[in-house]
Scaffold this active site. Structure first.
Site, mmCIF file in Angstrom:
data_model
loop_
_atom_site.group_PDB
_atom_site.id
_atom_site.type_symbol
_atom_site.label_atom_id
_atom_site.label_comp_id
_atom_site.label_asym_id
_atom_site.label_seq_id
_atom_site.Cartn_x
_atom_site.Cartn_y
_atom_site.Cartn_z
ATOM 1 N N PHE A 74 47.977 40.294 45.815
ATOM 2 C CA PHE A 74 46.728 40.124 45.085
ATOM 3 C C PHE A 74 46.712 38.814 44.301
ATOM 4 C CE2 PHE A 74 46.928 44.674 45.667
ATOM 5 C CZ PHE A 74 45.602 45.132 45.662
ATOM 6 N N ASP A 75 45.570 38.142 44.306
ATOM 7 C CA ASP A 75 45.272 37.139 43.291
ATOM 8 C C ASP A 75 44.896 37.908 42.020
ATOM 9 O OD1 ASP A 75 44.503 34.662 42.076
ATOM 10 O OD2 ASP A 75 42.421 35.099 42.598
ATOM 11 N N MET A 76 44.845 37.236 40.871
ATOM 12 C CA MET A 76 44.509 37.937 39.626
ATOM 13 C C MET A 76 43.076 37.671 39.170
ATOM 14 S SD MET A 76 46.487 38.002 35.927
ATOM 15 C CE MET A 76 45.932 36.364 35.395
ATOM 16 N N ASP A 89 39.722 35.367 46.076
ATOM 17 C CA ASP A 89 38.284 35.162 45.902
ATOM 18 C C ASP A 89 37.887 33.696 46.000
ATOM 19 O OD1 ASP A 89 39.606 34.737 43.354
ATOM 20 O OD2 ASP A 89 37.605 34.561 42.487
#
Length: 217
Positions: free
Chosen positions: A13-15, A174
């Site tokens: 995951f990106d944050m 994103d």
């Protein structure tokens, strides 16, 4: 081509913009800093820095706009606003649906990691205040990797720490820079078209979703 998450050995995951809707705050802080420095940076240019580390952003701005302050001083100017803000929050709400997704991954026995361009102290604060820290097997920042997205280093280091081949990892990102980094790392990329990503080019992603419930196992 859409693939099920269970066909991968790990999910990374990106944050910012994935776990939490923090991008609008960063934009506000950075615009405040730009005005303080007398910089006229368009919204279009500003969007090109989303997903990169603060030091990379300021390095590029110095090159493009010729400001004299050292990168270290500019980074500190940003961090002096960012860290106290997140520290001041009693709780940080995760992005809608992300907790359920993480729980499903853990129930399925799929390792998960976090790979963020934010600084380590901010990552720690956000993970603590969202209650998500205990879920992640590995957490990596750009500073640990040595270079920022769109370079692939952060994702390659995360895969190495997970002991998983890059091609067996799926990235949830994103930003344009994050998606480029994922593809350069040879990984499958899911783009999350959530709040704050409206001006990001997600066309290079393998799969684009606007709701985490769209992800299938």
């Amino acid at each position: 081509m859409v693939r099920t998450l269970s066909s991968f050995d790990a999910v990374i995951f990106d944050m910012d913009g994935v776990l939490v809707n923090s991008e609008p705050f960063y934009v506000e802080v950075e615009q405040t800093n730009f005005r303080h420095l007398g910089l006229d940076i368009s919204e279009e240019e500003h969007q090109t820095y989303q997903g990169t580390a603060t030091d990379r952003m300021w390095k590029l701005i110095k090159e493009r706009h010729g400001i004299e302050q050292p990168v270290e001083e500019l980074v500190e100017m940003t961090n002096s606003l960012v860290t106290p803000y997140f520290n001041s929050l009693e709780k940080i709400e995760p992005m809608a649906g992300v907790v359920q997704l993480i729980e499903r991954l853990k129930d399925s026995g799929i390792p998960i990691a976090l790979a963020s361009s934010s600084y380590s102290d901010v990552i720690e604060i956000i993970l603590q205040k969202t209650g998500l820290k205990e879920h992640f097997d590995v957490v990596v920042s750009s500073q640990m990797a040595g270079s920022s997205k769109p370079e692939p280093d952060i994702f390659l280091l995360t895969a190495k720490k997970l002991n998983v081949l890059p091609e067996k990892c799926v990235i949830i990102e994103d930003s344009t820079n994050g998606i480029e980094a994922a593809k350069r790392a040879g990984m499958y990329c899911v783009a999350f078209a959530g709040p704050g990503s409206e001006l990001q080019d997600q066309s290079q992603a393998d799969w684009v979703v606007s709701d985490f419930n769209e992800l299938v196992f």
